[in-house]
Design a protein around this motif. Structure first.
Motif, PDB file in Angstrom:
ATOM      1  N   THR A 194       1.015  -1.233  -0.017  1.00 47.89           N
ATOM      2  CA  THR A 194       0.164   0.204  -0.424  1.00 47.89           C
ATOM      3  C   THR A 194       0.559   1.535   0.031  1.00 47.89           C
ATOM      4  N   ALA A 195       2.649   1.233   0.268  1.00 46.97           N
ATOM      5  CA  ALA A 195       2.689   2.888  -0.333  1.00 46.97           C
ATOM      6  C   ALA A 195       2.725   3.191  -0.970  1.00 46.97           C
ATOM      7  N   ALA A 196       2.948   4.166  -1.145  1.00 42.75           N
ATOM      8  CA  ALA A 196       2.234   5.238  -2.505  1.00 42.75           C
ATOM      9  C   ALA A 196       3.691   5.139  -3.861  1.00 42.75           C
ATOM     10  N   ARG A 197       4.817   4.698  -3.717  1.00 39.80           N
ATOM     11  CA  ARG A 197       5.265   3.858  -4.234  1.00 39.80           C
ATOM     12  C   ARG A 197       4.951   2.666  -5.093  1.00 39.80           C
ATOM     13  N   CYS A 198       4.563   1.942  -4.689  1.00 40.15           N
ATOM     14  CA  CYS A 198       3.956   0.520  -4.821  1.00 40.15           C
ATOM     15  C   CYS A 198       2.754   0.675  -5.827  1.00 40.15           C
ATOM     16  N   ARG A 199       1.626   1.833  -5.058  1.00 37.14           N
ATOM     17  CA  ARG A 199       0.414   1.924  -5.609  1.00 37.14           C
ATOM     18  C   ARG A 199       0.340   1.958  -6.781  1.00 37.14           C
ATOM     19  N   GLN A 200       1.114   3.179  -7.278  1.00 31.52           N
ATOM     20  CA  GLN A 200       1.719   4.286  -8.676  1.00 31.52           C
ATOM     21  C   GLN A 200       2.957   3.720  -9.213  1.00 31.52           C
ATOM     22  N   THR A 201       2.831   2.760  -9.157  1.00 30.42           N
ATOM     23  CA  THR A 201       3.605   1.571 -10.089  1.00 30.42           C
ATOM     24  C   THR A 201       2.564   0.770 -10.483  1.00 30.42           C
ATOM     25  N   CYS A 202       2.066   0.056  -9.615  1.00 29.24           N
ATOM     26  CA  CYS A 202       1.076  -0.999  -9.599  1.00 29.24           C
ATOM     27  C   CYS A 202      -0.229  -0.415 -10.791  1.00 29.24           C
ATOM     28  N   ASP A 203      -0.392   0.993 -10.550  1.00 31.70           N
ATOM     29  CA  ASP A 203      -1.313   1.532 -11.826  1.00 31.70           C
ATOM     30  C   ASP A 203      -0.608   1.623 -13.315  1.00 31.70           C
ATOM     31  N   ILE A 204       0.752   2.103 -13.021  1.00 30.93           N
ATOM     32  CA  ILE A 204       1.131   2.070 -14.039  1.00 30.93           C
ATOM     33  C   ILE A 204       1.523   1.307 -15.082  1.00 30.93           C
ATOM     34  N   VAL A 205       1.498   0.371 -14.075  1.00 28.45           N
ATOM     35  CA  VAL A 205       2.114  -1.556 -15.387  1.00 28.45           C
ATOM     36  C   VAL A 205       1.239  -2.247 -15.653  1.00 28.45           C
ATOM     37  N   LEU A 206      -0.219  -1.385 -14.783  1.00 31.87           N
ATOM     38  CA  LEU A 206      -1.421  -2.385 -15.793  1.00 31.87           C
ATOM     39  C   LEU A 206      -1.870  -1.823 -16.209  1.00 31.87           C
ATOM     40  N   SER A 207      -1.625  -0.955 -16.457  1.00 36.34           N
ATOM     41  CA  SER A 207      -2.392  -0.013 -18.108  1.00 36.34           C
ATOM     42  C   SER A 207      -2.095   0.152 -18.909  1.00 36.34           C
ATOM     43  N   TYR A 208      -0.934  -1.026 -19.252  1.00 38.75           N
ATOM     44  CA  TYR A 208      -0.603  -1.429 -20.612  1.00 38.75           C
ATOM     45  C   TYR A 208      -1.062  -3.189 -20.942  1.00 38.75           C
ATOM     46  N   LEU A 209      -2.242  -3.171 -19.589  1.00 42.99           N
ATOM     47  CA  LEU A 209      -2.302  -4.517 -20.162  1.00 42.99           C
ATOM     48  C   LEU A 209      -4.423  -4.657 -20.340  1.00 42.99           C
ATOM     49  N   THR A 210      -4.387  -5.046 -21.047  1.00 44.66           N
ATOM     50  CA  THR A 210      -6.061  -5.768 -21.857  1.00 44.66           C
ATOM     51  C   THR A 210      -7.136  -5.469 -21.128  1.00 44.66           C
ATOM     52  N   ASN A 211      -7.128  -6.276 -20.165  1.00 43.91           N
ATOM     53  CA  ASN A 211      -7.697  -6.817 -18.524  1.00 43.91           C
ATOM     54  C   ASN A 211      -6.898  -6.454 -17.769  1.00 43.91           C
ATOM     55  N   PRO A 212      -6.632  -6.189 -17.076  1.00 46.39           N
ATOM     56  CA  PRO A 212      -5.657  -5.637 -15.950  1.00 46.39           C
ATOM     57  C   PRO A 212      -6.403  -7.245 -15.458  1.00 46.39           C
ATOM     58  N   PRO A 213      -5.928  -8.090 -14.430  1.00 42.84           N
ATOM     59  CA  PRO A 213      -6.065  -8.184 -12.840  1.00 42.84           C
ATOM     60  C   PRO A 213      -6.977  -7.885 -11.683  1.00 42.84           C
ATOM     61  N   PRO A 214      -7.307  -8.399 -10.874  1.00 40.13           N
ATOM     62  CA  PRO A 214      -7.800  -7.631  -9.325  1.00 40.13           C
ATOM     63  C   PRO A 214      -6.293  -7.693  -8.765  1.00 40.13           C
ATOM     64  N   VAL A 215      -6.150  -6.975  -7.659  1.00 41.23           N
ATOM     65  CA  VAL A 215      -5.319  -5.980  -7.071  1.00 41.23           C
ATOM     66  C   VAL A 215      -5.941  -5.825  -5.395  1.00 41.23           C
ATOM     67  N   GLU A 216      -4.551  -6.885  -4.694  1.00 44.62           N
ATOM     68  CA  GLU A 216      -5.325  -6.575  -3.465  1.00 44.62           C
ATOM     69  C   GLU A 216      -3.446  -5.162  -2.660  1.00 44.62           C
ATOM     70  N   ASN A 217      -4.287  -4.887  -2.499  1.00 45.52           N
ATOM     71  CA  ASN A 217      -3.453  -4.367  -1.852  1.00 45.52           C
ATOM     72  C   ASN A 217      -3.341  -4.218  -0.103  1.00 45.52           C
ATOM     73  N   ILE A 218      -1.942  -4.486   0.393  1.00 42.06           N
ATOM     74  CA  ILE A 218      -1.613  -5.381   1.126  1.00 42.06           C
ATOM     75  C   ILE A 218      -0.540  -4.673   2.662  1.00 42.06           C
ATOM     76  N   ASP A 219      -1.059  -3.638   3.004  1.00 46.90           N
ATOM     77  CA  ASP A 219      -0.017  -3.540   3.598  1.00 46.90           C
ATOM     78  C   ASP A 219       1.055  -3.911   4.625  1.00 46.90           C
ATOM     79  N   ALA A 220       1.076  -5.203   4.737  1.00 49.71           N
ATOM     80  CA  ALA A 220       2.078  -5.755   5.246  1.00 49.71           C
ATOM     81  C   ALA A 220       3.282  -5.776   4.302  1.00 49.71           C
ATOM     82  N   LEU A 221       2.970  -6.238   3.489  1.00 49.72           N
ATOM     83  CA  LEU A 221       4.392  -6.099   2.244  1.00 49.72           C
ATOM     84  C   LEU A 221       4.988  -5.136   2.753  1.00 49.72           C
TER      85      LEU A 221
END
Length: 182
Positions: free
Chosen positions: A62-89
């Protein structure tokens, strides 16, 4: 070996892209990507989109830099998978990462997290990493680095180790693109 003879699993490990330094009073957890990180995430997202086996689920810090990385990377996928945000990571060690991955049912699964946990997780799960991808991992796990680890069995048995089949970094992807363009 017959591909249908046994289930196989794939894990993608993605370290968050390069982030800005914390501003005065800003928590480390809240640091966003900088311009380099945004571009690197785009490069990795584009490379991931060309894979045959795309993530079916994403586990993201859930750190900002991870969520932002996730959003950008998944924007390249036609059918983005579900994302589970996990504080403990954000704060746990690689053993937590491995345990979390072993409890997943979707494969391929992608985990987006932090170093040193990403590097330690990749090493722990890569029983056979003596070839080129393994050599690249020996140099560290750079920001926006993407490791692909394949397993003969299900995710429940990943602690037995798998094969690090690919290890990409934005720097390497830029070099490969220059060869193609040049």
């Amino acid at each position: 070996m017959d591909k249908n003879a046994s289930a196989s699993a794939i894990v993608y490990l993605l370290r968050h892209a390069h982030s800005a330094w914390a501003r005065p009073g800003q928590r480390d957890f809240d640091r966003p990507l900088d311009e380099r990180g945004i571009e690197d995430a785009r490069i990795v997202g584009n490379a991931l989109s060309k894979r045959d086996k795309l993530p079916q689920a994403v586990l993201c810090s859930t750190a900002a830099r991870c969520r932002q990385t996730c959003d950008i990377v998944l924007s390249y996928l036609t059918n983005p998978p579900p994302v589970e945000n996990i504080d403990a990571l954000y704060s746990n060690d690689y053993r937590y990462y491995v345990d979390l991955l072993s409890r997943q049912t979707a494969s391929p699964v992608m985990l987006i997290g932090h170093n040193p946990m990403m590097e330690d997780t990749a090493r722990a799960l890569s029983a056979t990493a003596r070839d080129r991808p393994g050599e690249r991992l020996q140099k560290g796990f750079p920001t926006a680095g993407l490791a692909m680890i394949e397993f003969d069995g299900s995710l429940a048995s990943i602690d037995e180790g798998g094969h690090l089949s690919e290890f990409l970094s934005p720097k390497r992807l830029r070099k490969l693109a220059q060869r193609v363009d040049g």
